[in-house]
Design a protein around this motif. Structure first.
Motif, PDB file in Angstrom:
ATOM      1  N   SER A   1       0.883  -1.244   0.139  1.00 50.19           N
ATOM      2  CA  SER A   1       0.044  -0.122  -0.098  1.00 50.19           C
ATOM      3  C   SER A   1       0.767   1.232  -0.084  1.00 50.19           C
ATOM      4  CB  SER A   1      -0.968  -0.067   1.200  1.00 50.19           C
ATOM      5  OG  SER A   1      -0.116  -0.058   2.570  1.00 50.19           O
ATOM      6  N   CYS A   2       2.064   1.097   0.351  1.00 52.45           N
ATOM      7  CA  CYS A   2       3.050   2.331   0.513  1.00 52.45           C
ATOM      8  C   CYS A   2       3.433   2.626  -1.029  1.00 52.45           C
ATOM      9  CB  CYS A   2       4.238   2.095   1.080  1.00 52.45           C
ATOM     10  SG  CYS A   2       5.351   3.431   1.529  1.00 52.45           S
ATOM     11  N   PRO A   3       3.190   3.888  -1.507  1.00 52.52           N
ATOM     12  CA  PRO A   3       3.519   4.307  -2.702  1.00 52.52           C
ATOM     13  C   PRO A   3       4.822   4.171  -3.369  1.00 52.52           C
ATOM     14  CG  PRO A   3       2.716   6.117  -1.779  1.00 52.52           C
ATOM     15  CD  PRO A   3       2.508   5.128  -0.904  1.00 52.52           C
ATOM     16  N   ASP A   4       5.808   4.381  -2.116  1.00 54.25           N
ATOM     17  CA  ASP A   4       7.061   4.484  -2.733  1.00 54.25           C
ATOM     18  C   ASP A   4       7.925   3.328  -2.618  1.00 54.25           C
ATOM     19  OD1 ASP A   4       6.928   4.435   0.123  1.00 54.25           O
ATOM     20  OD2 ASP A   4       8.345   6.064   0.302  1.00 54.25           O
ATOM     21  N   CYS A   5       7.323   2.072  -2.409  1.00 56.29           N
ATOM     22  CA  CYS A   5       8.157   0.908  -2.355  1.00 56.29           C
ATOM     23  C   CYS A   5       8.433   0.299  -3.609  1.00 56.29           C
ATOM     24  CB  CYS A   5       7.179  -0.115  -1.732  1.00 56.29           C
ATOM     25  SG  CYS A   5       6.951   0.164   0.123  1.00 56.29           S
ATOM     26  N   ILE A   6       9.387  -0.498  -3.778  1.00 57.98           N
ATOM     27  CA  ILE A   6      10.157  -1.363  -4.981  1.00 57.98           C
ATOM     28  C   ILE A   6       8.800  -2.241  -5.514  1.00 57.98           C
ATOM     29  CG2 ILE A   6      11.831  -2.190  -6.262  1.00 57.98           C
ATOM     30  CD1 ILE A   6      12.568   0.479  -5.633  1.00 57.98           C
ATOM     31  N   THR A   7       7.893  -1.984  -6.259  1.00 56.59           N
ATOM     32  CA  THR A   7       7.038  -3.134  -6.639  1.00 56.59           C
ATOM     33  C   THR A   7       7.168  -3.129  -8.081  1.00 56.59           C
ATOM     34  OG1 THR A   7       5.265  -1.624  -6.415  1.00 56.59           O
ATOM     35  CG2 THR A   7       5.897  -3.001  -4.469  1.00 56.59           C
ATOM     36  N   VAL A   8       6.387  -4.195  -8.790  1.00 66.41           N
ATOM     37  CA  VAL A   8       6.501  -4.072 -10.265  1.00 66.41           C
ATOM     38  C   VAL A   8       5.482  -3.237 -10.763  1.00 66.41           C
ATOM     39  CG1 VAL A   8       5.496  -5.397 -12.067  1.00 66.41           C
ATOM     40  CG2 VAL A   8       6.898  -6.761 -10.323  1.00 66.41           C
ATOM     41  N   GLU A   9       4.577  -2.818 -10.275  1.00 68.76           N
ATOM     42  CA  GLU A   9       3.632  -1.851 -10.579  1.00 68.76           C
ATOM     43  C   GLU A   9       4.137  -0.263 -10.592  1.00 68.76           C
ATOM     44  OE1 GLU A   9      -0.589   0.085  -9.373  1.00 68.76           O
ATOM     45  OE2 GLU A   9      -0.639  -2.074  -9.952  1.00 68.76           O
ATOM     46  N   ASN A  10       4.683  -0.110  -9.403  1.00 64.66           N
ATOM     47  CA  ASN A  10       5.500   1.152  -9.453  1.00 64.66           C
ATOM     48  C   ASN A  10       6.726   1.360 -10.051  1.00 64.66           C
ATOM     49  OD1 ASN A  10       3.908   1.907  -7.249  1.00 64.66           O
ATOM     50  ND2 ASN A  10       5.297   1.323  -5.657  1.00 64.66           N
ATOM     51  N   VAL A  11       7.499   0.259 -10.511  1.00 69.39           N
ATOM     52  CA  VAL A  11       8.556   0.313 -11.490  1.00 69.39           C
ATOM     53  C   VAL A  11       7.692   0.749 -12.839  1.00 69.39           C
ATOM     54  CG1 VAL A  11      10.425  -0.746 -12.501  1.00 69.39           C
ATOM     55  CG2 VAL A  11      10.031  -0.820 -10.011  1.00 69.39           C
TER      56      VAL A  11
END
Length: 1086
Positions: free
Chosen positions: A1012-1022
């Motif tokens: 839920s944290c928007p500044d984590c390293i996830t596939v969607e955020n990258v």
């Protein structure tokens, strides 16, 4: 029982401290290093304390109970003034130059409110505040000489004051220099600047300059109100002048006379009665004091007080008398109300003193139950107690009661003194009659304490400074006899200063650096005559050969060695240089290195000197020095006189002062030869210093047994090498270049502290009688630092280093930070040697030194300090290992970063980043990267990975740190190629899988593979970052190729649509702008 000095009967007043204000400051939190008191003011009701944090504390003097706190966001409080005729008003000046006037609303029980803020002096330093004595008006003076007046309108004045504040701020005048002091009385404003004093009639707007002669420095001035019984007499003005003088000026600004207090201040200081220390008095006279009075304050009736670095002075200026002066050190400012003094010290402490008659002081001590202190004051002021007036307040029965309260088992001496005092008391009636008869015999005269007859003539006096008070400068015959031996011995001390420790050192110590002790010039000269005779008897033991014959062989060998070393074939070959130096060292050891003759001479001379000294001291016990330890007394006062015969003989005993140190273990010589044993020509000594220093640098420490060669080749053990180095320093310290020696020790013997300790011990021996070393025993750190600053410039003298060592040994880490101002005379490499046992102290110094410069100059400063370049890695290792988070919190078991561990606070992060970002070679950067990784300093490690082009490694660590801001920030690591994007997406996928497999950490919730944290390293955020970087149309095919489209949510689709719309609109906007530009250009051509 030893006799106690009794204070003369001319002194009937004393300064007393009956209550300590330290608990009050502690309760107000004004006793910390971060927050301290900066200014002070006092009125009948309030004690006002301004703080460095911008707060003003108002404490009710009656019981110290009620307290008001007035906050200011405009900076620290620099000045404060209480309105004496209406205590509901206070004026405050801040460090930004703003003046704030407060109405306390105590009568209406309301909250204090600001009623006016003046920005007339904004950006300047307000140096003086003063209230009108009748109206609500504040006068303000600043450091450029501007003086203004603020008229206050309040609710108390009502409608009648409407026209009063049409122009609330009025510029009074601008004087030629900084305003030192302001005072106001009966429509007249007194302005004292650095050059002169001005009198202003504020009602008629007229100005006068007082006197004709200017001055240079801080000198105060004040009004002197007339007494209540003097109806027709106008107030007076007193202006401070150089040399302990004052002008007496009438109310029209005309100088009537000049009063000289220099000779009157030759008396001993009176003790301050305080519970902190037992009062002591020394009956010996002091030298006349030529002082500058920075401020003058009217105190009680007919008194004017001032202060200097030395103490507090209270005068009776109308009769040209010194009421008293007492030693009170380090006063920053003083506020007075009637007979009360509140002293603000430079360390932020506040002391409350009261000016009292001696009998009143004793009576108050008895009332409070301070029996011992009351008895000691009685014994000191016996002459005052015996007087008729004091007897009325201290009758016999009260003194007997005081004696009965003393402990007979532990205070027998004090009881005996009290009995002697009581036995001296005569019946009260006879005491009064004798007193009246003595007064009546002098009714027609004005006789001062110094024996001066004074006739006052105020009319027709000149206004020039030289028109002194009309009093005779004739001393009595007894005073002439007292003064004569003093001047005679002053001349003796001045003439006989040829390196005589018993005279010169003690004179310097008393006259310059210990101003509160008794100068030697007032002692009998007979011990000096005796010591001179001792020295003359020892002089025939001098050398027999002339200096030229004694050093002939050494001079020839030195010239030959210098010539050989100029040969390039020798100069460029270390082994050849060592052979030349070994051959020359034979001659040096023959003349200066032989221990047999010099040791026997030292022992013989020392024995003779000690015996003679013992005889002299037995005959003259007053010569027994009281300062320093016993070894200093023996060596510095007698041995130095015996051993130094003006440097004219070659076998004279040199300054072989033995060190009582345990730095060197083993059979090493413990004596330093810090001065040449005979006169050496400057040119010859220059060559000797060059060759001796070169021997140390090439480790040629001995000759004849091959030790030097083996040491230079490294075949000898390390312990043997440093042992020889220490012995060489001790034997030839007077022939070594101390700057090169220091650099050589830091470079070659950095891992062996014994060599550095020997070097410092030699410097201490060389400077053991310097003014700074003598002041180190008694003065505080600030005064010693000021003394070092005044003795500058030091350039890169090693003598400053040994003083820094003494400061560090005495005061610890707190002494290091002030040494920043001595850079570059003291370098960080020197401080590192001083703090080798506590590297954290060195780091604090280095960090403070770097932060003392502007940000744009810190990198250049740090780069200049990295000499040699190898110290960069040492400093980096220290910085990442002190005041740092635990390694277990930043690095996991596999050596990878823990999530978000780059956000930990590092005490020296700024210093670490500066060290990392400085230019360096590839190998150094790799080593720094390894250091940062090993300690878990990830911001520095990521920066170095980018510098070393380790982008894949950087992306891997960013994925472990799990912070998207490391990719899209200003300094983020944005992938530059499609391959890097694919690698980062795979890392994000693996990271999300691992995170989901091990469960949520730190309270984060996983949803569709994305926290839920928007500044984590996830596939969607990258993936969103990829779409923003290359566009959604190019990003989708890449994601499909990697097989990651199934892991994307509806949020990703929505963001991509928004990006497409924004991109389309941006293109349309660009197209429209291009078309308009095109049409404009075509229109211009037509």
């Amino acid at each position: 029982m030893a006799s106690v000095p009794i204070i003369p009967d001319s002194y009937n007043h004393v300064l007393a401290e009956f209550e300590c204000l330290d608990p009050l400051l502690s309760a107000l939190r004004l006793d910390s290093s971060r927050l301290k008191c900066t200014c002070i003011a006092v009125s009948k009701r309030w004690l006002a304390l301004g703080s460095s944090g911008g707060g003003l504390n108002l404490i009710q003097k009656d019981g110290w109970k009620q307290r008001l706190f007035l906050a200011h966001k405009e900076g620290a409080i620099s000045r404060v003034a209480c309105c004496l005729h209406d205590e509901d008003y206070v004026a405050v000046a801040t460090s930004q130059g703003l003046v704030v006037v407060w109405e306390l609303n105590q009568e209406r029980r309301g909250k204090p409110e600001r009623i006016y803020v003046s920005s007339e002096h904004k950006g300047r330093k307000v140096t003086a505040l003063c209230w009108d004595t009748a109206a609500l008006r504040v006068f303000v003076g600043d450091h450029v000489g501007k003086v203004s007046a603020i008229k206050i309108n309040t609710s108390k004045q009502g409608k009648a004051a409407a026209t009063f504040v049409m122009f609330p701020v009025q510029i009074i005048t601008t004087v030629d220099s900084r305003v030192v002091q302001l005072d106001y009385l009966d429509g007249r404003l007194l302005i004292s600047s650095l050059t002169r004093t001005y009198l202003c009639d504020t009602e008629r707007e007229k100005f006068w300059k007082i006197g004709n002669k200017e001055r240079d420095g801080e000198f105060g001035a004040c009004f002197f109100p007339v007494g209540k019984n003097s109806v027709n007499q106008q107030p007076l003005i007193y202006c401070a002048r150089p040399g302990s003088r004052m002008w007496e000026v009438n109310f029209d600004g005309e100088v009537q006379s000049t009063h000289q207090f220099k000779q009157l201040l030759s008396s001993s200081p009176l003790p301050v009665v305080t519970l902190r220390l037992d009062p002591h008095y020394t009956s010996s006279s002091c030298s006349p004091q030529s002082l500058s009075f920075p401020k003058l304050l009217y105190l009680a009736e007919h008194c004017v007080m001032t202060w200097t670095e030395r103490g507090i002075y209270i005068f009776l200026p109308q009769s040209v008398q010194v009421l008293l002066w007492s030693e009170v050190k380090d006063i920053q400012d003083v506020a007075v109300y009637k007979s009360e003094l509140f002293c603000l010290h430079t360390n932020g402490k506040v002391v409350h003193l009261s000016l009292l008659l001696v009998d009143r002081c004793i009576e108050r001590l008895i009332r409070r139950g301070f029996w011992t202190l009351a008895a000691r004051v009685c014994c000191l002021f016996q002459n005052s107690i015996i007087s008729c007036r004091a007897r009325k307040n201290l009758p016999l029965d009260k003194l007997e009661h005081l004696k009965s309260q003393l402990d007979a088992s532990t205070q027998q001496d004090l009881i005996t003194q009290m009995e002697e005092l009581i036995s001296k008391l005569e019946p009260l009636d006879s005491a009064c009659s004798s007193r009246r008869s003595s007064i009546s015999s002098h009714e027609s005269f004005s006789i001062l304490d110094s024996g001066i007859y004074r006739v006052i003539s105020r009319r027709g006096s000149q206004s020039d400074e030289d028109s002194c008070s009309l009093h005779s400068q004739t001393f009595s015959e007894d005073e002439r006899l007292k003064e004569f031996p003093a001047h005679q011995e002053d001349e003796q001390v001045e003439l006989d200063n040829v390196s005589h420790a018993s005279v010169t050192v003690e004179a310097d110590r008393n006259e310059t650096f210990l101003p509160f002790s008794i100068p030697l010039s007032f002692r009998s000269p007979s011990p000096l005559v005796s010591l001179q005779a001792v020295k003359e008897r020892l002089e025939p033991q001098s050398c027999q050969l002339p200096e030229e014959d004694y050093l002939r062989d050494l001079n020839a060998a030195t010239a030959e060695a210098i010539a050989k070393l100029q040969d390039p074939l020798v100069l460029l070959e270390p082994q050849c240089m060592r052979r030349v130096l070994q051959e020359w060292l034979i001659y040096l050891e023959e003349k200066f290195g032989s221990k047999e003759h010099s040791a026997s001479s030292i022992k013989k001379s020392k024995t003779v000197c000690v015996e003679e000294e013992r005889e002299v001291l037995e005959e003259n016990p007053r010569l027994d020095p009281t300062d320093g330890d016993p070894s200093d007394k023996e060596q510095s006062s007698i041995l130095k006189d015996c051993s130094e015969k003006e440097n004219t003989d070659d076998t004279c005993v040199s300054k072989n002062m033995c060190e009582n140190s345990t730095d060197l273990k083993g059979p090493l010589d413990s004596c330093f030869q810090v001065s040449p044993p005979c006169v050496i020509e400057p040119d010859v000594q220059k060559d000797l210093v060059e060759l001796t220093t070169l021997c140390f640098e090439l480790r040629v420490f001995s000759c004849g047994n091959g030790e030097a060669e083996e040491s230079s080749d490294g075949s000898l053990p390390l312990s043997a090498s440093w042992t020889l180095a220490c012995r060489f320093m001790r034997s030839y310290f007077f022939l070594l270049d101390l700057k090169r020696l220091k650099q050589c020790i830091i470079t070659m013997y950095s891992t062996i502290p014994n060599v550095w300790e020997t070097y410092i011990a030699g410097l201490k021996e060389l400077t053991c009688h310097s003014p700074v070393a003598l002041a180190m025993e008694n003065e505080d750190m600030l005064k010693i630092l000021k003394q070092l600053h005044d003795l500058g410039p030091w350039d890169d003298s090693p003598l400053l280093l040994v003083h820094a060592q003494r400061l560090y040994e005495k005061f610890g880490e707190t002494a290091l930070r002030p040494l920043i101002k001595f850079h570059p005379s003291i370098l960080p490499s020197d401080i590192k040697q001083l703090c080798r046992n506590d590297p954290a102290h060195f780091l604090a110094y280095l960090d403070s030194l770097v932060k003392s410069k502007p940000e744009d100059k810190r990198s250049s400063l740090l780069r200049s300090l990295l000499q040699p370049e190898s110290v960069r890695l040492d400093w980096l290792c220290l910085a990442v290992s002190h005041d740092a988070p635990q390694r277990a919190n930043t690095v996991d078991a596999e050596g990878n970063p823990r999530p978000r561990s780059h956000l930990f606070t590092w005490g020296y992060s700024q210093l670490i980043l500066l060290l990392i970002k400085l230019p360096a070679d590839f190998v150094t950067k790799e080593k720094m990267a390894d250091i940062c990784k090993a300690h878990g300093f990830w911001p520095g490690y990521l920066f170095l990975c980018l510098e070393l082009d380790r982008r894949i490694e950087a992306f891997t660590n960013i994925a472990h740190l799990d912070d998207l801001s490391l990719l899209n920030g200003e300094d983020g690591f944005i992938p530059e190629t499609i391959e890097e994007w694919k690698f980062l997406l795979r890392l994000a996928q693996n990271h999300s899988t691992t995170f989901h497999h091990h469960g949520p950490q730190n309270g984060k919730v996983v949803s569709n593979g994305s926290p839920s944290c928007p500044d984590c390293i996830t596939v969607e955020n990258v993936a969103l970052l990829l779409a923003k970087a290359i566009g959604p149309n190019r990003a989708l095919p890449l994601l499909q190729e990697c097989g990651l489209t199934l892991e994307l949510s509806e949020r990703f689709t929505g963001v991509c649509e928004i990006l497409r719309i924004a991109e389309k609109r941006q293109r349309a906007l660009i197209q429209s702008m291009l078309e308009r530009c095109d049409r404009f250009l075509w229109s211009q051509q037509a």
